[in-house]
Design a protein around this motif. Structure first.
Motif, PDB file in Angstrom:
ATOM      1  N   ILE A  62      19.280 -14.091 -24.586  1.00  0.00           N
ATOM      2  CA  ILE A  62      19.835 -13.993 -23.240  1.00  0.00           C
ATOM      3  C   ILE A  62      19.777 -12.530 -22.822  1.00  0.00           C
ATOM      4  N   TRP A  63      19.051 -12.243 -21.746  1.00  0.00           N
ATOM      5  CA  TRP A  63      18.785 -10.863 -21.351  1.00  0.00           C
ATOM      6  C   TRP A  63      20.033 -10.184 -20.783  1.00  0.00           C
ATOM      7  N   ASN A  64      20.749 -10.872 -19.893  1.00  0.00           N
ATOM      8  CA  ASN A  64      21.946 -10.298 -19.268  1.00  0.00           C
ATOM      9  C   ASN A  64      23.106 -11.251 -19.517  1.00  0.00           C
ATOM     10  N   ARG A  65      23.742 -11.093 -20.659  1.00  0.00           N
ATOM     11  CA  ARG A  65      24.759 -12.050 -21.081  1.00  0.00           C
ATOM     12  C   ARG A  65      25.954 -12.048 -20.139  1.00  0.00           C
ATOM     13  N   ASP A  66      26.317 -10.899 -19.596  1.00  0.00           N
ATOM     14  CA  ASP A  66      27.474 -10.835 -18.708  1.00  0.00           C
ATOM     15  C   ASP A  66      27.296 -11.759 -17.504  1.00  0.00           C
ATOM     16  N   ILE A  67      26.103 -11.823 -16.962  1.00  0.00           N
ATOM     17  CA  ILE A  67      25.831 -12.656 -15.789  1.00  0.00           C
ATOM     18  C   ILE A  67      25.468 -14.080 -16.189  1.00  0.00           C
ATOM     19  N   GLU A  68      24.589 -14.219 -17.157  1.00  0.00           N
ATOM     20  CA  GLU A  68      24.015 -15.528 -17.458  1.00  0.00           C
ATOM     21  C   GLU A  68      24.991 -16.470 -18.163  1.00  0.00           C
ATOM     22  N   THR A  69      26.088 -15.921 -18.677  1.00  0.00           N
ATOM     23  CA  THR A  69      27.108 -16.773 -19.305  1.00  0.00           C
ATOM     24  C   THR A  69      28.444 -16.697 -18.553  1.00  0.00           C
ATOM     25  N   CYS A 119      13.968 -20.151 -14.524  1.00  0.00           N
ATOM     26  CA  CYS A 119      13.075 -20.376 -15.669  1.00  0.00           C
ATOM     27  C   CYS A 119      13.790 -21.224 -16.706  1.00  0.00           C
ATOM     28  N   GLU A 120      13.036 -22.070 -17.386  1.00  0.00           N
ATOM     29  CA  GLU A 120      13.586 -22.868 -18.480  1.00  0.00           C
ATOM     30  C   GLU A 120      13.904 -21.982 -19.681  1.00  0.00           C
ATOM     31  N   CYS A 121      14.866 -22.409 -20.465  1.00  0.00           N
ATOM     32  CA  CYS A 121      15.121 -21.771 -21.753  1.00  0.00           C
ATOM     33  C   CYS A 121      14.317 -22.499 -22.820  1.00  0.00           C
ATOM     34  N   VAL A 122      13.809 -21.739 -23.756  1.00  0.00           N
ATOM     35  CA  VAL A 122      12.962 -22.321 -24.788  1.00  0.00           C
ATOM     36  C   VAL A 122      13.767 -23.190 -25.750  1.00  0.00           C
ATOM     37  N   GLU A 123      15.089 -22.957 -25.818  1.00  0.00           N
ATOM     38  CA  GLU A 123      15.917 -23.730 -26.744  1.00  0.00           C
ATOM     39  C   GLU A 123      16.064 -25.183 -26.316  1.00  0.00           C
ATOM     40  N   VAL A 124      16.137 -25.442 -25.005  1.00  0.00           N
ATOM     41  CA  VAL A 124      16.440 -26.777 -24.510  1.00  0.00           C
ATOM     42  C   VAL A 124      15.287 -27.367 -23.691  1.00  0.00           C
ATOM     43  N   LEU A 147      24.871 -28.634 -12.893  1.00  0.00           N
ATOM     44  CA  LEU A 147      25.814 -27.519 -12.971  1.00  0.00           C
ATOM     45  C   LEU A 147      26.511 -27.410 -14.318  1.00  0.00           C
ATOM     46  N   GLU A 148      26.203 -28.299 -15.242  1.00  0.00           N
ATOM     47  CA  GLU A 148      26.849 -28.270 -16.555  1.00  0.00           C
ATOM     48  C   GLU A 148      26.284 -27.135 -17.410  1.00  0.00           C
ATOM     49  N   PRO A 149      27.105 -26.501 -18.239  1.00  0.00           N
ATOM     50  CA  PRO A 149      26.601 -25.451 -19.131  1.00  0.00           C
ATOM     51  C   PRO A 149      25.487 -25.985 -20.031  1.00  0.00           C
ATOM     52  N   CYS A 150      24.582 -25.112 -20.399  1.00  0.00           N
ATOM     53  CA  CYS A 150      23.441 -25.482 -21.235  1.00  0.00           C
ATOM     54  C   CYS A 150      23.747 -25.159 -22.698  1.00  0.00           C
ATOM     55  N   ALA A 151      23.120 -25.884 -23.586  1.00  0.00           N
ATOM     56  CA  ALA A 151      23.308 -25.643 -25.017  1.00  0.00           C
ATOM     57  C   ALA A 151      22.834 -24.259 -25.438  1.00  0.00           C
ATOM     58  N   CYS A 152      21.997 -23.616 -24.616  1.00  0.00           N
ATOM     59  CA  CYS A 152      21.512 -22.276 -24.948  1.00  0.00           C
ATOM     60  C   CYS A 152      22.589 -21.220 -24.743  1.00  0.00           C
ATOM     61  N   GLY A 153      23.694 -21.585 -24.074  1.00  0.00           N
ATOM     62  CA  GLY A 153      24.772 -20.646 -23.810  1.00  0.00           C
ATOM     63  C   GLY A 153      24.859 -20.207 -22.362  1.00  0.00           C
ATOM     64  N   ARG A 154      23.814 -20.457 -21.578  1.00  0.00           N
ATOM     65  CA  ARG A 154      23.848 -20.067 -20.164  1.00  0.00           C
ATOM     66  C   ARG A 154      24.689 -21.056 -19.362  1.00  0.00           C
ATOM     67  N   THR A 155      25.399 -20.520 -18.386  1.00  0.00           N
ATOM     68  CA  THR A 155      26.217 -21.348 -17.506  1.00  0.00           C
ATOM     69  C   THR A 155      25.603 -21.495 -16.129  1.00  0.00           C
TER      70      THR A 155
END
Length: 437
Positions: free
Chosen positions: A2-9, A246-251, A308-316
């Protein structure tokens, strides 16, 4: 990564506060600086002070692609032209191109969201990144280029096409990340196979694919060909270029929208009324931080849904589904609504077909009709006469009828190598043979 954790989570509540603050600033700025928006807001009876929260966005009028053409070239800019440090443009194949502009701060924002996209796709600082999106007026190449540099990647700016050079660089420089259109990924896999090169041994980890609709079935073909992940990236020049999501590679289940910069809505394409999360409709985007060309409620024409549900990758961040079609690309064949991606999803299910196809739309009497041209594999072509293909034709017809409700579709098998290949740009899948009325 996660490049910008403060924003992306960030929590949805905190994100809504940030969006509301930036939305108020954007609405005020376009009203003061863009006569087009001031006139539109006045005619809609809404003032900047009426927009305080994200929920107030629906009070504002839509912006459409035709507005760019009507305000050509700089009528939608919110800063003096002298503050614009770069312009990009659409191809202009149907008339005047769509001109978009960027301040220095806009270019920083663009590099940031493209870096986030690369990180979501699995890139890490130090990776080698071969960028096969077109450079020049097209936004794809330079957007991803500067995102890669922002992230600390070694960027190979090869641009689109020139397959021989692409292959040479893949073999010699061993990039871990590769970006291009889905149709070019297919063409590249085919070119590698023709040269006896094992695409699975090139060391690619991820292909970042965008700029045209593609299907889950096509993802499976591409991932199998390269033994690598294939993730979807989304963007459009009117909003910023690649990097809107962009999609996350985890999910790999929906593209994360970078909502601190782009506020998404889904509306009914006919009425403009909002659709609930999970419902398919037209994607509408509002920029929240753009300086040169802020855009309010832009109707993209792309049909998708939001999760709008949180993703398993950790992004909200909200995830937009794969684009199922464009509102203006929908075909109506004998009363049945049809998108090219629906046909693609069916054709890719059949191992005896290559992923190269096109749709021919023609007029039969008072109704539109469609023919599907699709290449068979070299193996099938070598062993089967046309009459021997009838069982396959019937199976495809039954599957199409089940998915689309279209019956008696004209399915035409053609030899391998017959249909056009992507040279790196968007591939034209629909050929309209109807004569102008």
């Amino acid at each position: 990564m996660i490049w910008n954790r403060d924003i992306e989570t960030m929590s949805r509540a905190a994100l809504a506060e940030l969006q509301a603050e930036r939305l108020r600033s954007t609405v005020d700025r376009v009203y003061r600086n863009v006569p087009f928006y001031r006139d539109r807001f006045d005619r809609a009876g809404v003032a900047p002070g009426d927009v305080r929260e994200v929920e107030d966005l629906s009070r504002l009028p839509f912006t459409r692609k035709t507005d760019f053409r009507d305000q050509y070239p700089f009528g939608l800019f919110a800063v003096p032209r002298e503050d614009v440090v770069r312009v990009h443009a659409s191809s202009g194949t149907t008339g005047k191109p769509t001109i978009v502009g960027y301040t220095r701060a806009d270019l920083e924002t663009w590099a940031e969201v493209c870096a986030r996209s690369l990180a979501a796709a699995g890139a890490v600082p130090g990776d080698v990144f071969q960028n096969a999106y077109g450079y020049g007026l097209f936004t794809g190449g330079l957007g991803m280029h500067y995102g890669g540099e922002r992230m600390g990647l070694t960027v190979i700016p090869v641009s689109a096409g020139n397959t021989e050079r692409q292959i040479l660089l893949l073999q010699d420089l061993r990039p871990r990340i590769f970006a291009c259109t889905p149709s070019y990924a297919l063409a590249l896999a085919e070119a590698l196979a023709e040269r006896g090169i094992d695409a699975t041994g090139l060391g690619l980890a991820t292909l970042i694919l965008g700029a045209e609709p593609w299907t889950e079935e096509m993802r499976g073909r591409i991932e199998a060909a390269f033994a690598a992940h294939a993730v979807n990236i989304y963007g459009l020049s009117e909003v910023i270029g690649p990097g809107v999501s962009c999609e996350c590679v985890e999910v790999k289940h929906g593209s994360h929208v970078f909502e601190d910069h782009f506020l998404p809505e889904i509306v009914d394409p006919e009425t403009g009324e909002p659709k609930a999360p999970g419902e398919i409709g037209e994607l509408v985007l509002t920029s929240l931080t753009k300086e040169a060309l802020p855009i309010v409620r832009y109707r993209t024409g792309d049909l998708c849904s939001l999760d709008l549900e949180p993703c398993a990758c950790g992004r909200t961040l909200a995830r937009m589904s794969r684009i199922v079609g464009r509102a203006d690309d929908m075909l109506i064949i004998r009363g049945v609504n049809l998108f090219p991606t629906q046909v693609e999803a069916v054709l890719v299910e059949f191992a005896d077909l290559s992923p190269h196809y096109r749709l021919l739309v023609r007029r039969e009497g008072e109704l539109d009709a469609i023919a599907i041209e699709v290449e068979v594999t070299a193996e099938l072509h070598g062993r089967a006469a046309e009459s021997g293909l009838e069982p396959l034709r019937r199976d495809i017809g039954r599957r199409l009828a089940g998915v689309t409700m279209l019956t008696n579709v004209d399915i035409r098998f053609v030899a391998p190598g017959t249909l056009p290949r992507s040279e790196g740009g968007k591939l034209r899948r629909v050929v309209d043979e109807r004569k102008p009325s």
